[in-house]
Design an enzyme around this catalytic site. Structure first.
Site, PDB file in Angstrom:
ATOM      1  N   SER A 140       0.866  -1.186   0.000  1.00 13.50           N
ATOM      2  CA  SER A 140       0.000   0.000   0.000  1.00 13.50           C
ATOM      3  C   SER A 140       0.893   1.224   0.000  1.00 13.50           C
ATOM      4  O   SER A 140       2.073   1.139   0.374  1.00 13.50           O
ATOM      5  CB  SER A 140      -0.875  -0.005   1.270  1.00 13.50           C
ATOM      6  N   TYR A 153      -1.971  -0.615  10.569  1.00  9.74           N
ATOM      7  CA  TYR A 153      -1.922  -0.940   9.143  1.00  9.74           C
ATOM      8  C   TYR A 153      -0.667  -0.354   8.501  1.00  9.74           C
ATOM      9  O   TYR A 153       0.035  -1.027   7.736  1.00  9.74           O
ATOM     10  CB  TYR A 153      -3.178  -0.388   8.472  1.00  9.74           C
TER      11      TYR A 153
END
Length: 256
Positions: A140, A153
């Site tokens: 990501s 995350y």
């Protein structure tokens, strides 16, 4: 270039029941690969399997080493040794750092980072024995920069990029490459849940919350799953053998 450059290759995609994972599965299948779909959500897997009836599908929690071993054994029995592994399974609950519980932290690390570790350990011996393999970790932009309210995350995805770079060096002479793609906010259920959370916490309309996420992309839009799939597929091609240890943003210029 052959129209099916991955013919006779076996690709395993985790989180393959929808969103980015499903788009990757369809793209690799179109390139000739035999595809195995792994995921925790049986209903989503069944829907995607109906779209790809020649694929193999198995329920698998990538945080469970025994489940990973059994799923990979079943996939190998169906299609032979794994040539391509796409670690796509992920989870991104949102909370302020002070309100992030240890349970949430452990779960996010397990799904986003430990799962990739376990799956790579399951796939890598066969790749090295064959002298050819591709591991692509779906990280990501959160693996390249920080975002507020998703500290677990961000930490996990930074870890996944680090794992990518370290493993790439270990296997560099074996015919196996290890790379990461780093999507920005992508039009998937995961982002849909983020939009719902933002709307609930701020009182904004869902469309306004979605627009706020899209605004982080200089192109002013969400990334499409097919665009991420195209980047993954390129990394899996035989002629991409010199690309190793890369973390490639798919984010419209949000990060370099």
């Amino acid at each position: 270039m052959s129209q099916q450059p991955l013919k006779n290759r076996h690709a395993v995609i985790t989180g393959g029941g929808g969103g980015i994972g499903a788009a990757i599965a369809e793209r690799l299948s179109a390139l000739g690969a035999s595809v195995s779909l792994l995921g925790r959500d049986l209903a989503k897997l069944e829907r995607q399997h109906a779209r790809m009836p020649h694929a193999f599908a198995a329920v698998c929690d990538v945080t469970d080493g025994s489940a990973v071993s059994h799923a990979f054994a079943a996939a190998v029995e169906r299609f032979g040794p794994v040539s391509v592994l796409v670690n796509n399974a992920g989870a991104a609950p949102s909370a302020a750092f002070a309100k992030t519980s240890r349970e949430t932290w452990d779960e996010v690390m397990a799904v986003n980072l430990t799962g990739a570790f376990l799956c790579a350990q399951a796939a890598l011996p066969g790749m090295q024995a064959a002298g050819w393999g591709r591991i692509v970790n779906v990280a990501s932009t959160a693996g390249l920069k920080g975002y507020p309210y998703v500290s677990a995350y961000v930490a996990a995805k930074h870890g996944l990029v680090g794992l990518t770079r370290a493993l790439a060096l270990e296997v560099a002479r074996s015919g196996v490459t290890v790379n990461a793609v780093c999507p920005g906010f992508t039009d998937t259920d995961l982002v849909g849940r983020a939009v719902e959370a933002i709307a609930a916490k701020t009182g904004r309309e869902p469309e306004a919350a979605k627009a706020a996420l899209a605004a982080s992309n200089p192109q002013g839009r969400l990334v499409e799953p097919a665009e991420v799939a195209a980047a993954v597929a390129w990394l899996c091609l035989p002629e991409s053998a010199a690309v190793n240890g890369a973390a490639i943003p798919v984010a419209g210029g949000e990060v370099g």
